[in-house]
Design an enzyme around this catalytic site. Structure first.
Site, PDB file in Angstrom:
ATOM      1  N   PHE A 169       0.848  -1.185   0.000  1.00  0.00           N
ATOM      2  CA  PHE A 169       0.000   0.000   0.000  1.00  0.00           C
ATOM      3  C   PHE A 169       0.893   1.248   0.000  1.00  0.00           C
ATOM      4  O   PHE A 169       1.846   1.317   0.773  1.00  0.00           O
ATOM      5  CB  PHE A 169      -0.893  -0.022   1.243  1.00  0.00           C
ATOM      6  CG  PHE A 169      -1.982   1.000   1.223  1.00  0.00           C
ATOM      7  CD1 PHE A 169      -3.132   0.804   0.466  1.00  0.00           C
ATOM      8  CD2 PHE A 169      -1.861   2.164   1.950  1.00  0.00           C
ATOM      9  CE1 PHE A 169      -4.144   1.753   0.454  1.00  0.00           C
ATOM     10  CE2 PHE A 169      -2.868   3.121   1.939  1.00  0.00           C
ATOM     11  CZ  PHE A 169      -4.013   2.917   1.183  1.00  0.00           C
ATOM     12  N   ASP A 212       2.332  -6.151   8.085  1.00  0.00           N
ATOM     13  CA  ASP A 212       1.144  -5.313   8.049  1.00  0.00           C
ATOM     14  C   ASP A 212      -0.061  -6.204   7.762  1.00  0.00           C
ATOM     15  O   ASP A 212      -0.123  -6.857   6.711  1.00  0.00           O
ATOM     16  CB  ASP A 212       1.312  -4.224   6.976  1.00  0.00           C
ATOM     17  CG  ASP A 212       0.194  -3.184   7.014  1.00  0.00           C
ATOM     18  OD1 ASP A 212      -0.946  -3.553   7.357  1.00  0.00           O
ATOM     19  OD2 ASP A 212       0.467  -2.013   6.683  1.00  0.00           O
ATOM     20  N   TYR A 218     -10.727  -0.400  10.726  1.00  0.00           N
ATOM     21  CA  TYR A 218     -11.951   0.032  10.031  1.00  0.00           C
ATOM     22  C   TYR A 218     -12.264  -0.829   8.818  1.00  0.00           C
ATOM     23  O   TYR A 218     -13.273  -0.615   8.169  1.00  0.00           O
ATOM     24  CB  TYR A 218     -11.864   1.519   9.632  1.00  0.00           C
ATOM     25  CG  TYR A 218     -10.593   1.887   8.910  1.00  0.00           C
ATOM     26  CD1 TYR A 218     -10.421   1.605   7.564  1.00  0.00           C
ATOM     27  CD2 TYR A 218      -9.547   2.502   9.586  1.00  0.00           C
ATOM     28  CE1 TYR A 218      -9.249   1.919   6.913  1.00  0.00           C
ATOM     29  CE2 TYR A 218      -8.367   2.819   8.950  1.00  0.00           C
ATOM     30  CZ  TYR A 218      -8.224   2.529   7.598  1.00  0.00           C
ATOM     31  OH  TYR A 218      -7.051   2.834   6.970  1.00  0.00           O
ATOM     32  N   LYS A 219     -11.382  -1.792   8.489  1.00  0.00           N
ATOM     33  CA  LYS A 219     -11.651  -2.677   7.358  1.00  0.00           C
ATOM     34  C   LYS A 219     -12.412  -3.896   7.883  1.00  0.00           C
ATOM     35  O   LYS A 219     -13.595  -3.819   8.181  1.00  0.00           O
ATOM     36  CB  LYS A 219     -10.336  -3.031   6.662  1.00  0.00           C
ATOM     37  CG  LYS A 219      -9.728  -1.804   5.967  1.00  0.00           C
ATOM     38  CD  LYS A 219      -8.324  -2.010   5.437  1.00  0.00           C
ATOM     39  CE  LYS A 219      -7.818  -0.734   4.774  1.00  0.00           C
ATOM     40  NZ  LYS A 219      -6.363  -0.706   4.610  1.00  0.00           N
ATOM     41  N   ARG A 240     -12.624  -4.566  -7.121  1.00  0.00           N
ATOM     42  CA  ARG A 240     -12.372  -5.345  -5.891  1.00  0.00           C
ATOM     43  C   ARG A 240     -13.676  -5.713  -5.214  1.00  0.00           C
ATOM     44  O   ARG A 240     -14.585  -4.886  -5.095  1.00  0.00           O
ATOM     45  CB  ARG A 240     -11.596  -4.505  -4.863  1.00  0.00           C
ATOM     46  CG  ARG A 240     -10.197  -4.220  -5.148  1.00  0.00           C
ATOM     47  CD  ARG A 240      -9.457  -3.782  -3.879  1.00  0.00           C
ATOM     48  NE  ARG A 240     -10.124  -2.736  -3.087  1.00  0.00           N
ATOM     49  CZ  ARG A 240      -9.621  -2.209  -1.994  1.00  0.00           C
ATOM     50  NH1 ARG A 240      -8.453  -2.639  -1.512  1.00  0.00           N
ATOM     51  NH2 ARG A 240     -10.254  -1.267  -1.332  1.00  0.00           N
TER      52      ARG A 240
HETATM   53  C1  PLP Z   1      -5.720   0.656   4.554  1.00  0.00           C
HETATM   54  C2  PLP Z   1      -4.234   0.639   4.628  1.00  0.00           C
HETATM   55  C3  PLP Z   1      -3.520   1.731   5.142  1.00  0.00           C
HETATM   56  C4  PLP Z   1      -4.219   3.011   5.540  1.00  0.00           C
HETATM   57  O1  PLP Z   1      -3.510   3.699   6.511  1.00  0.00           O
HETATM   58  P1  PLP Z   1      -4.227   4.797   7.408  1.00  0.00           P
HETATM   59  O2  PLP Z   1      -3.126   5.526   8.030  1.00  0.00           O
HETATM   60  O3  PLP Z   1      -5.097   4.068   8.382  1.00  0.00           O
HETATM   61  O4  PLP Z   1      -5.053   5.651   6.502  1.00  0.00           O
HETATM   62  C5  PLP Z   1      -2.145   1.623   5.258  1.00  0.00           C
HETATM   63  N1  PLP Z   1      -1.503   0.504   4.871  1.00  0.00           N
HETATM   64  C6  PLP Z   1      -2.154  -0.561   4.357  1.00  0.00           C
HETATM   65  C7  PLP Z   1      -1.400  -1.776   3.961  1.00  0.00           C
HETATM   66  C8  PLP Z   1      -3.531  -0.521   4.207  1.00  0.00           C
HETATM   67  O5  PLP Z   1      -4.184  -1.558   3.683  1.00  0.00           O
END
Ligand code: PLP
Length: 400
Positions: free
Chosen positions: A116, A187, A212-213, A359
């Site tokens: 990400f 992660d 939140y996911k 997705r």
């Molecule tokens: C959703 C996601 C994020 C989002 O980070 P926030 O700081 O919570 O906005 C970061 N890394 C990964 C791998 C994600 O899937």
């Protein structure tokens, strides 16, 4: 936890609009019925009546660690080794800064090109501010193992690729990395609540994730961080906040780290978001993560097979083998954005990730065969009749 999760019972805990097939819980989990009441209590009874006394009397100050203890079983971590707060980007930064300081003679941060962007940006920004010649290396996901070596300080991977749903063999990669003296960061943004994570069994150094996911804490819900037992004591936090201090209310001028993972708390916790997370976690009192994973795979195969039969224009972007896939199914289509808008207009909610990925989050806590079948039928109709080829479907919104 029960051996056989009653998925009708878990579904009844969620407040979803009638007739909607919500296949985007990998981006924003839905509202659980328990959440509004719990948040209202935090507002009215705690904040409203107790005011500042609620930090003690309503347990607000302990909430970040108590929630960490509720998340711990889902990621194979022990009580007292997880805390919550901030956003995932911040937790990635903290873990990475700590990891680099644990391997001061090495300069390579190894991740992959499918990670990400925020995780990669955090690494780039940290390397720049340290100014000690750290390099971020991002090979394609399937080539990560070839880049492990004694120059690598940190292996930082997101288990499930947010675009394709491809899943790393984390146990294998962590074992290889540890044998080479590499600090490991896992992660689990797209794993926690979707599939079992075995932090303790793999010996990983840091686990970070968001809530939140697949954990349904709501927009802006807090992130979490786990540190391997015995390692936390060796960390001097880069973000040395007052609530990560050994005695915050001594208000000492110098920083002294709190014990264990608590030193990775930073500032004042977002109590209302944490109240929402607290209520959202209740579903795990009746759901087993192993059952969720097994049923997610059944539903994923149903979507993959259904689309293969009914939607010849879609190209599967996710791995076909169950163990190589997380809790989502992705397809490629050159007009993916417009196709998704046409689906959403017809009550099937997934999302789009540039350049061409559709997705679908497969979340058995609140979706079943009926939603998958409706998704396939409407996808087929939208594609067959080119229902995506309208100005409304092509108009790009800020959030895709
Ligand atoms: C959703 C996601 C994020 C989002 O980070 P926030 O700081 O919570 O906005 C970061 N890394 C990964 C791998 C994600 O899937």
């Amino acid at each position: 936890m029960p051996h056989v999760t009653d998925f009708a019972a878990t579904r009844a805990l969620f407040d979803l609009p009638q007739g909607l097939a919500y296949l985007d819980g990998n981006s924003l989990g839905p509202l659980a019925h328990a959440v509004p009441d719990r948040v209202a209590r935090a507002l009215r009874e705690e904040w409203g009546r107790m005011l500042v006394g609620a930090w003690n009397d309503a347990g607000w100050m302990a909430l970040p660690d108590r929630l960490g203890d509720r998340i711990a079983p889902l990621i194979g971590a022990s009580a007292g080794s997880v805390t919550t707060g901030d956003t995932l980007s911040i937790k990635v930064f903290q873990a990475l800064a700590a990891a680099l300081s644990l391997n001061p003679d090495r300069r390579v941060i190894l991740s992959d090109s499918g990670n990400f962007p925020s995780d990669l940006y955090m690494a780039q920004g940290l390397a720049r501010s340290l100014d000690r010649g750290h390099r971020l290396v991002t090979p394609p996901p399937e080539e990560v193992a070839d880049h492990l070596g004694e120059e690598v300080a940190v292996l930082m991977l997101t288990e499930v690729d947010y675009r394709t749903g491809r899943r790393h063999d984390m146990a294998d990669l962590i074992a290889r990395a540890r044998a080479l003296g590499i600090v490991t960061i896992w992660d689990v943004a797209h794993s926690a609540g979707a599939l079992p994570v075995d932090a303790g069994g793999t010996g990983v150094d840091f686990v970070v994730g968001c809530t939140y996911k697949f954990l349904n804490s709501g927009p802006g819900g807090p992130a979490f961080i786990h540190v391997r037992r015995g390692l936390a004591e060796r960390i001097e936090p880069a973000l040395a906040g007052w609530l990560g201090h050994a005695a915050p209310f001594a208000f000492e001028p110098g920083y002294r780290a709190a014990e264990a993972v608590r030193r990775l708390r930073v500032g004042t916790p977002p109590i209302l978001q944490m109240a929402a997370l607290d209520a959202a976690m209740d579903v795990w009192d009746i759901a087993s993560i192993h059952d969720v994973r097994a049923r997610s795979l059944v539903l994923s195969r149903r979507l993959i097979d259904g689309a293969a039969a009914a939607c010849p224009d879609l190209v599967l972007a996710s791995p076909r083998a169950d163990e190589c896939r997380g809790g989502q199914v992705s397809f490629r289509h050159p007009e993916g954005y417009a196709v998704m808008q046409a689906l959403i207009a017809r009550g099937v909610v997934g999302d789009f990730r540039a350049p061409d990925i559709l997705r679908f989050g497969i979340t058995p806590l609140y979706i079943g065969e009926a939603e998958i079948d409706r998704c396939v039928a409407i996808l087929a109709e939208v594609l067959d009749r080119r229902l995506w080829d309208t100005p409304a479907c092509h108009a790009r919104a800020a959030v895709t």
